[in-house]
Design an enzyme around this catalytic site. Structure first.
Site, short mmCIF file in Angstrom:
data_model
loop_
_atom_site.label_atom_id
_atom_site.label_comp_id
_atom_site.label_asym_id
_atom_site.label_seq_id
_atom_site.Cartn_x
_atom_site.Cartn_y
_atom_site.Cartn_z
N TYR A 56 9.86 -4.65 7.34
CA TYR A 56 9.04 -4.30 6.18
C TYR A 56 7.57 -4.51 6.53
CZ TYR A 56 13.34 -4.38 3.34
OH TYR A 56 14.59 -4.16 2.81
N HIS A 124 20.71 -5.57 9.26
CA HIS A 124 20.11 -4.51 8.45
C HIS A 124 20.88 -3.19 8.61
CE1 HIS A 124 15.89 -3.37 6.70
NE2 HIS A 124 16.88 -2.91 5.97
#
Length: 330
Positions: A56, A124
């Site tokens: 991110y 992820h």
């Protein structure tokens, strides 16, 4: 705020968490001060679960959280992720679940967050070249070293969850789930309940579609995540807005907001669900948290189903390129 179990050791968090991708500018420009105000609001509102990832903003979201915590996590339970890899020269996305890579990314996340241990650590995206049992062995090693407390996976299938959980305890699975993305009802929500695994819906507000004001795709800047996503391109987008207008009216008739009602619907799908709406706005977060005050009856669920029947959304939730890495299932 009511609490729900996030780890199999009985550890609980607020039933509504906070997704922190927005702190890295995923949905528009922001700054550290604004993000810190949102984190302060989360603390004051009783939101104790923060979700971030190493990619991110290439570490920016974690760094913003770390500067707010300043070595003291306070009431927060922190989740982060690794497994998505980008070529620093070309930006091309790939997946890497190799032990040495995950270890390096974990150490980087710990440093940025200013922590010695991450409460919940997700893969992820699966690296399909490595068996999930081998990945579990890596995560269990991190856990035995005290670097993580819990293990999670993002966007996997129920079958993969069963395989991983046979090796060791999987604490949580994270997938997109909302009134316009209901694939997890085809087995993931049920499997998580059976195995005592928390299910963490991300994007419970349909990537902004259930926010107080719907997004305007004409304002998306180049590289914006939703640019080119089928649901945000015409003619799909206009159809979806029209459908949600009926939901907005229903929310108004019930004396609440579309965001609060959408999250309340999500909470009503099972006691093991912990939605994590993302926002960079303290005011928006307060709206999200107000969902916990809504008593969702069978009658309200029936009304919602009438205005937004299963399968109503036009267009895929991801572009062709974005689909890569997400596990499909029946």
């Amino acid at each position: 705020m009511q609490q729900r179990q996030i780890l199999k050791n009985g550890h609980k968090v607020s039933e509504v968490g906070l997704g922190c991708w927005n702190f890295a500018g995923a949905y528009g420009a922001t700054d550290e001060q604004t993000s810190h105000r949102t984190l302060a609001a989360a603390r004051d509102l009783g939101v104790t679960f923060l979700d971030t990832a190493n990619v991110y903003g290439m570490g920016l979201s974690e760094s913003v959280i770390g500067s707010f915590l300043n070595g003291n996590r306070g009431p927060f339970t922190i989740a982060s992720k690794a497994g998505i890899w980008r070529n620093p020269e070309t930006g091309q996305r790939g997946f890497n679940n190799k032990p040495h890579y995950l270890r390096g990314e974990l150490e980087g996340s710990l440093k940025r967050l200013g922590l010695d241990c991450i409460d919940l650590y997700y893969i992820h995206r699966r690296d399909q070249d490595i068996e999930i049992e081998t990945v579990m062995d890596t995560l269990l090693t991190f856990k035995s070293e005290g670097k993580i407390n819990g293990i999670g996976f993002s966007e996997i299938s129920p079958a993969s969850l069963r395989r991983a959980n046979a090796v060791g305890p999987v604490d949580a699975v994270q997938s997109e789930y909302s009134l316009w993305t209901r694939q997890p009802e085809l087995g993931m929500i049920q499997t998580c309940k059976e195995l005592d695994v928390a299910f963490v819906p991300f994007s419970p507000l349909g990537r902004g579609m259930f926010a107080p004001t719907p997004p305007d795709p004409t304002t998306f800047e180049k590289g914006h995540f939703r640019t080119g996503t089928p649901r945000f391109t015409e003619p799909n987008f206009s159809h979806n807005v029209e459908m949600i207008d009926g939901f907005r009216k229903l929310a108004s008739d019930l004396g609440t907001t579309p965001a609060a009602l959408a999250i309340a619907w999500c909470l009503a799908q099972g006691e093991h669900l912990i939605p994590i709406p993302g926002t960079r706005s303290a005011a928006h977060l307060r709206d999200c948290v107000s969902s916990t005050e809504i008593k969702v009856t069978a009658g309200i669920l029936a009304q919602i189903e009438q205005v937004l029947p299963l399968g109503w959304a036009h267009g895929d939730r991801y572009s062709h390129a974005q689909w890569v890495g997400v596990e499909g299932y029946c």
